[in-house]
Motif scaffolding. Structure first.
Motif, mmCIF file in Angstrom:
data_model
loop_
_atom_site.group_PDB
_atom_site.id
_atom_site.type_symbol
_atom_site.label_atom_id
_atom_site.label_comp_id
_atom_site.label_asym_id
_atom_site.label_seq_id
_atom_site.Cartn_x
_atom_site.Cartn_y
_atom_site.Cartn_z
ATOM 1 N N GLY A 192 0.746 11.257 2.277
ATOM 2 C CA GLY A 192 1.663 11.346 1.151
ATOM 3 C C GLY A 192 2.249 12.707 0.856
ATOM 4 O O GLY A 192 3.082 12.826 -0.059
ATOM 5 N N TYR A 214 4.036 6.443 3.847
ATOM 6 C CA TYR A 214 4.195 5.316 2.936
ATOM 7 C C TYR A 214 5.588 4.733 3.087
ATOM 8 O O TYR A 214 6.596 5.443 2.987
ATOM 9 C CB TYR A 214 3.955 5.771 1.499
ATOM 10 N N LYS A 235 -0.280 1.516 4.144
ATOM 11 C CA LYS A 235 -0.363 0.771 2.890
ATOM 12 C C LYS A 235 -1.669 1.040 2.146
ATOM 13 O O LYS A 235 -2.128 0.195 1.389
ATOM 14 C CB LYS A 235 -0.224 -0.726 3.160
ATOM 15 N N GLU A 236 -2.245 2.195 2.388
ATOM 16 C CA GLU A 236 -3.493 2.566 1.721
ATOM 17 C C GLU A 236 -4.640 1.632 2.117
ATOM 18 O O GLU A 236 -5.519 1.299 1.342
ATOM 19 C CB GLU A 236 -3.313 2.596 0.198
#
Length: 798
Positions: A545, A699, A722-723
């Motif tokens: 991120g 992301y 997508k974490e």
């Protein structure tokens, strides 16, 4: 005169004491004027409400202490012909630095309209914290500054970064006692273990204890003296103390201590440079304890102000409406006796000039504080000489950052004589495969070295400490004083310096608009050990991120590169080391991965920033594709190419275009970013109406954000992180986040109109492969053989 009589002599003669006190009073007067006055700068008439600013902004509490330090350092510079910079840690000490740079003339040199006279003084006062003026903190607009004062914690790291490879420079760094409670500053005390007395300059920390933050007492001002002393000596310093309230006694004590500290610094450097014993020195520092808001109102409305938290910002807040406050303000200003300090035209009197160093010895005019004046381009070897051979795409493999490490090794070698390039990192240089640099230099280290240590050197040019904050601060200080560097970091943990990046990007944005500020070398990040190859360390190490954070900043400042292989990384690395006034973020893998482009192809591809890889697609010349497979990043590129290969084999009539993006900001509109594509360029690559399946390193919503105005945005489907993560295999990370080759093929089938009915069997096969993978990886602990051993082909045979 006997030796005893010499010891009893005060540090300052009567004339010297009068000069330094007059200078201090003048700086204090100018500081108060900036906070309060809109007009009547010389108090030629009684103060009236209309002379006062409608909005009272700024911070007084720390300011008199900063002015005190500046005055005494000026005296030492002039007496000893020192090359010295001034770094201010207390966040909103802007009035002090503006006042001192105006007094010494460096401000008027940068801004001729703000002359050293009554008219210029009025402008100095009016512009402070005023619409269209200058900020309340120490900002790029202030001559002599390299340190953005709006956020606390970074001053000491910046100071040491400035001192590296500047052997004649002394960086005086005032550390506020509130700032000293921050994590970055607390860690930065250890920077003295990396300062080489032979090749580096020196930092003189001045810990300013005025007792309070905005509303609370400070820790270091309240702990017992012996505890504080033990702490500072434990950090490796030799502390000198100046404590009190009476100006005359404090002037004498400060002069004595500054002289002693400078003598210690010179003795340490002389011994080291003359080949003396090789041991880490105990560098001096000053502990200055003064009342907060010193010389300001003692009390207001019956409550104490000086020496309390109430003096932190504006001690007298009701000056326009409260006659008693207005009276107190006038008494406060007149207590500095401005008639003795400025002549009838408002110019500083000759006595103040006695304390001002000459020319570039003025701290506001020191060229190190305007690093572009000293910047020299790096001597860079030809990066093509380090390229890996690529006769056919994907046939050979290499470790991209290991190859880049050989290039950086020779950058260090070729710039050793000018000492203007360093590599910084939090204990990860070898882990990130850059360890070839140790063939030409070691890691800076001033503490003992034992037999089992490797690559440590008292004169090393690789600087590592396990604090991303300190590494970033060192690099910023190094760049802003006219040198070049690169910070290598694990991708997930570069977030630790999010706020520091913010401040540096803001500094660059503002400094670009100041013609007297010369461009400095870019802040370069190499982020590796990235999200898609942190399968061994697990979820905590998986976060891409930082890119999202970076792209929030001004387009003129930021650049983001996602080289898909080794040769593109080399081309990007060469480019960013040549650039100025940017923040460059490179995300690249360190693990063995396919080589896709020859070096000549890589150069062209990087120059374009994004382009069609015609060898990977199936569209015929002159035809539009049925679908576009886009990719940005090394792992996404691999999966897109694997998906393209599967489509060639299973759906040979489907026209597929593969587009790789290496310069992420090419996706943005040309109206929003200098590297952005026009709509016509974008449509040429991605089409205006065909489905686009885009595999992205980070992301997925960032790609939508960059392209939301583009034609065909509704046809854009982005896969990315997508974490979802854990300790698992590399391919399982892709499956967990739906960015694997089988899912990408499924996405194509689902989104190309009419294809779903014709390719139902292929779709089922792709989903079966994902299921088969899940069982296999949990049984065998490694990826499917056809994935693990996959190599690029045209899709018809493999």
């Amino acid at each position: 005169m006997s030796k005893l009589e010499q010891l009893e002599q005060p540090a300052l003669t009567d004339d010297e004491l009068a000069a330094v006190d007059a200078y201090w009073r003048a700086a204090n007067y100018l500081s108060v004027g900036q906070i309060y006055l809109l007009d009547n700068p010389l108090l030629t008439e009684p103060l009236r409400p209309e002379h006062i600013k409608p909005r009272l902004l700024g911070h007084w509490g720390t300011t008199p202490g900063l002015n005190f330090c500046y005055a005494h350092l000026n005296r030492a510079i002039k007496a000893l012909d020192l090359d010295m910079m001034f770094v201010t840690g207390p966040g909103h000490g802007g009035p002090a630095l503006l006042a001192n740079s105006w007094l010494e003339g460096s401000y008027s040199q940068a801004y001729p309209a703000v002359a050293r006279d009554g008219k210029g003084m009025r402008t100095l006062f009016r512009q402070f914290s005023f619409p269209g003026g200058v900020p309340s903190h120490v900002a790029p607009e202030v001559p002599g500054s390299i340190h953005e004062g709006g956020e606390l914690g970074y001053s000491l790291a910046h100071a040491y970064g400035a001192a590296f490879d500047n052997p004649d420079l002394i960086v005086a760094c005032v550390v506020g006692d509130g700032e000293a409670e921050t994590g970055p500053l607390a860690t930065s005390w250890h920077a003295n273990k990396f300062c080489d007395p032979v090749g580096d300059g020196a930092v003189l920390p001045i810990l300013h204890l005025n007792g309070y933050k905005i509303a609370n007492p400070t820790v270091l001002a309240r702990i017992p003296r012996d505890e504080l002393d033990a702490l500072l000596r434990g950090y490796g310093h030799k502390p000198y103390y100046v404590e009190g309230h009476d100006p005359e006694a404090m002037h004498q004590a400060m002069a004595e201590v500054v002289d002693a500290a400078i003598a210690d610094i010179r003795a340490i450097q002389r011994q080291a440079r003359d080949g003396g014993p090789s041991r880490r020195p105990r560098w001096p520092m000053v502990v200055l304890r003064t009342p907060k808001g010193w010389t300001g109102p003692g009390s207001v409305d019956g409550v104490p102000v000086e020496g309390t938290w109430r003096s932190h910002q504006v001690p007298l807040s009701g000056v326009r409406d409260n006659p008693d406050h207005l009276r107190q303000l006038e008494e406060w200003l007149r207590s500095y006796r401005p008639g003795e300090l400025f002549d009838g035209d408002g110019a500083p009197v000759a006595r103040l000039g006695e304390l001002v160093p000459d020319g570039q010895r003025r701290m506001g005019a020191n060229p190190h504080a305007n690093g572009g004046l000293l910047l020299r381009d790096l001597e860079l070897p030809d990066f093509r000489d380090y390229a890996v051979a690529v006769d056919q795409p994907g046939v050979t493999s290499s470790e991209p950052t290991r190859v880049l490490g050989r290039f950086l090794r020779d950058v260090l070698r070729d710039n050793a004589d000018t000492a203007n390039f360093r590599l910084f990192g939090p204990d990860e240089t070898a882990s990130n495969r850059l360890d070839a640099v140790y063939e030409v230099t070691g890691k800076a280290w001033q503490s003992p070295i034992v037999d089992t240590d490797e690559n440590l050197s008292a004169h090393g040019r690789v600087v590592e400490v396990l604090s991303e904050h300190v590494c970033q601060g060192w690099l910023e200080g190094y760049l802003l004083t006219g040198r070049h560097g690169l910070l290598s970091c694990y991708e997930a943990f570069v977030h630790i310096v999010d706020s520091m990046f913010n401040q540096h990007a803001k500094w660059l944005k503002v400094s670009r608009g100041l013609p007297w500020r010369r461009p400095v070398a870019s802040l370069n990040y190499l982020l590796t050990s990235h999200v898609w190859r942190q399968d061994h360390n697990g979820f905590s190490h998986q976060d891409p991120g930082f890119i999202d954070h970076v792209v929030n900043k001004k387009a003129d400042i930021i650049r983001v590169y996602l080289p898909p292989d080794t040769n593109t990384l080399l081309s990007v690395g060469d480019h960013v080391l040549r650039s100025k006034n940017y923040v460059n973020v490179i995300v690249a893998g360190k693990n063995d991965s396919p080589n896709w482009l020859s070096v000549d192809e890589a150069v062209l591809h990087c120059a374009r920033g994004a382009g069609i890889w015609d060898w990977a697609g199936t569209e015929a010349e002159g035809e539009e594709p049925d679908v576009v497979l886009g990719c940005a990043g090394d792992a996404p590129t691999l999966e897109v190419l694997a998906a393209a290969s599967l489509l060639r084999r299973h759906l040979p009539s489907l026209r597929v275009r593969v587009v790789n993006v290496v310069d992420l900001m090419r996706l943005q509109s040309a109206t929003e970013h200098p590297h952005g594509m026009t709509d016509r360029e974008y449509d040429t690559l991605f089409t205006a109406d065909r489905p686009v399946i885009f595999a992205y390193h980070g992301y997925p919503w960032l790609i939508h954000r960059l392209t939301y105005r583009r034609n065909g945005h509704d046809n854009l489907h982005v896969r990315g992180y997508k974490e979802e993560g854990t300790t698992t295999t590399p391919f399982d990370m892709l499956v967990l986040n739906d960015m694997d080759r089988f899912q990408l093929v499924t996405d194509v089938i689902d989104r190309v109109p009419g294809l779903g009915r014709r390719a139902a069997g292929v779709r089922q096969s792709m989903q079966d492969n994902r299921t088969r993978h899940r069982y296999w990886v949990r049984q065998h602990g490694e990826d499917l053989p056809e994935v693990r051993d996959w190599e690029w082909s045209d899709g018809r045979t493999g």
